[in-house]
Design an enzyme around this catalytic site. Structure first.
Site, short mmCIF file in Angstrom:
data_model
loop_
_atom_site.label_atom_id
_atom_site.label_comp_id
_atom_site.label_asym_id
_atom_site.label_seq_id
_atom_site.Cartn_x
_atom_site.Cartn_y
_atom_site.Cartn_z
CB ILE A 137 -8.90 -2.92 0.87
CG1 ILE A 137 -9.27 -1.80 1.84
CG2 ILE A 137 -9.70 -4.17 1.15
CD1 ILE A 137 -10.76 -1.46 1.84
CG ASP A 138 -5.00 -2.36 -3.43
OD1 ASP A 138 -4.12 -2.87 -2.71
OD2 ASP A 138 -5.44 -2.89 -4.47
CE LYS A 139 -3.69 7.56 -1.82
NZ LYS A 139 -2.60 8.36 -2.43
CB THR A 141 -9.86 -0.70 -2.82
OG1 THR A 141 -9.21 -1.04 -4.04
CG2 THR A 141 -11.06 -1.61 -2.64
NE ARG A 237 -5.55 -2.30 -8.57
CZ ARG A 237 -4.60 -1.53 -8.05
NH1 ARG A 237 -4.31 -1.64 -6.75
NH2 ARG A 237 -3.95 -0.67 -8.80
#
Length: 303
Positions: A137-139, A141, A237
């Site tokens: 998962i993104d930084k 998130t 996103r």
């Protein structure tokens, strides 16, 4: 050294070879592919070509991908919010602001650094930089991730992701008021041809499906739950931007004027999968972080 062979198909006739190769794998940047071309690692019909070579139908392409340089990843005693752990699997709740795995130039403070300090028995399938990492998962998130502690577990969890049997539900705050209660976004995602650092809905992208349901509406925002059927880079996103409701706080895909949050308002709250050894279905739920809850309270009070 890994070698990949492909034949140029009609839809890529006349396109630059560096563009075609970069679109094969979303982890490859176009500049990286151009460097391989300059080093002679890409042969077309047995001959090295320049990055601006225009492809022809039935061209035979061979790409020799160099082995990654070994990099030492140091264990770091970073606290982990562990939801489950046994000999095969670890489930952790990643905080907002933490990168999942190291990359050149960003070798410290990641989830992998913390995992290496916590346990030594992580799967090695994804190499030295991503031990045990099955998905990301993104930084900015927050939320739940499953970690493989051995190769048997890794292969099982990856197969479950491929077969779409893993439950992954997120909560998000988006710009705009979504009028319908439920929806499904089925739109392919790939590299944005106008910005190689971003993803976008593109005609030749990979299959991407997101289901959503509205949880609460505010004057200018909507709080919703998104369930992933596939797991493309930045999928939620990109999909929410595509239908006109970008995530609040998203620095890459959202508007500049937004809610007071550092990064996108997105939290991976529910994760479910079948245990790789026992087959038992396990599901976990992580509550919304305090910063996220504060935004919801602010929106409710401003009604």
């Amino acid at each position: 050294m890994e070698q990949i062979q492909l034949t140029i198909e009609e839809q890529h006739d006349g396109e630059r070879i560096d563009k075609v190769i970069a679109e094969l794998n979303e982890q490859w940047s176009r500049s990286q592919v151009q460097q391989w071309l300059k080093e002679g690692r890409v042969l077309v019909n047995g001959k090295a070509v320049k990055p601006n070579y225009k492809c022809h139908v039935d061209d035979e392409v061979v790409i020799s991908i160099p082995d990654p340089e070994p990099l030492d990843v140091e264990p770091e005693p970073i606290p982990l919010d562990i939801y489950y752990e046994d000999a095969d699997v670890l489930v952790v709740n990643k905080p907002r602001g933490m990168v999942v795995h190291p990359a050149p130039g960003h070798m410290h403070g990641t989830l992998v650094n913390a995992l290496l300090a916590h346990c030594q028995d992580l799967s090695g399938i994804n190499g030295v930089l991503r031990p045990g990492i099955v998905h990301r998962i993104d930084k900015d998130t927050s939320g739940l991730l499953m970690i493989a502690k051995n190769d048997l577990a890794h292969e099982s969890l990856v197969n479950q992701l491929v077969n779409k049997t893993v439950t992954r539900k997120y909560v998000a705050i988006v710009h705009g008021v979504i009028p319908h209660d439920y929806g499904t976004i089925d739109a392919p995602i790939g590299r944005d041809p106008r910005d190689r650092q971003s993803m976008a809905v593109v005609e030749n992208g990979k299959e991407a499906v997101t289901h959503f349901r509205v949880l609460e509406r505010f004057e200018h925002y909507t709080f919703l739950e998104c369930q992933l059927e596939t797991g493309r880079t930045h999928q939620i996103r990109v999909h929410m931007k595509y239908i006109g409701y970008p995530l609040a706080g998203d620095p890459k895909y959202g508007p500049r004027k937004t809610l007071p949050i550092d990064g996108q308002a997105l939290h991976a709250g529910v994760l479910g999968f079948h245990h790789p050894r026992t087959g038992e279905y396990l599901q976990f739920e992580a509550p919304i972080p305090h910063e996220f809850e504060r935004l919801l309270d602010m929106l409710r009070n401003n009604r």
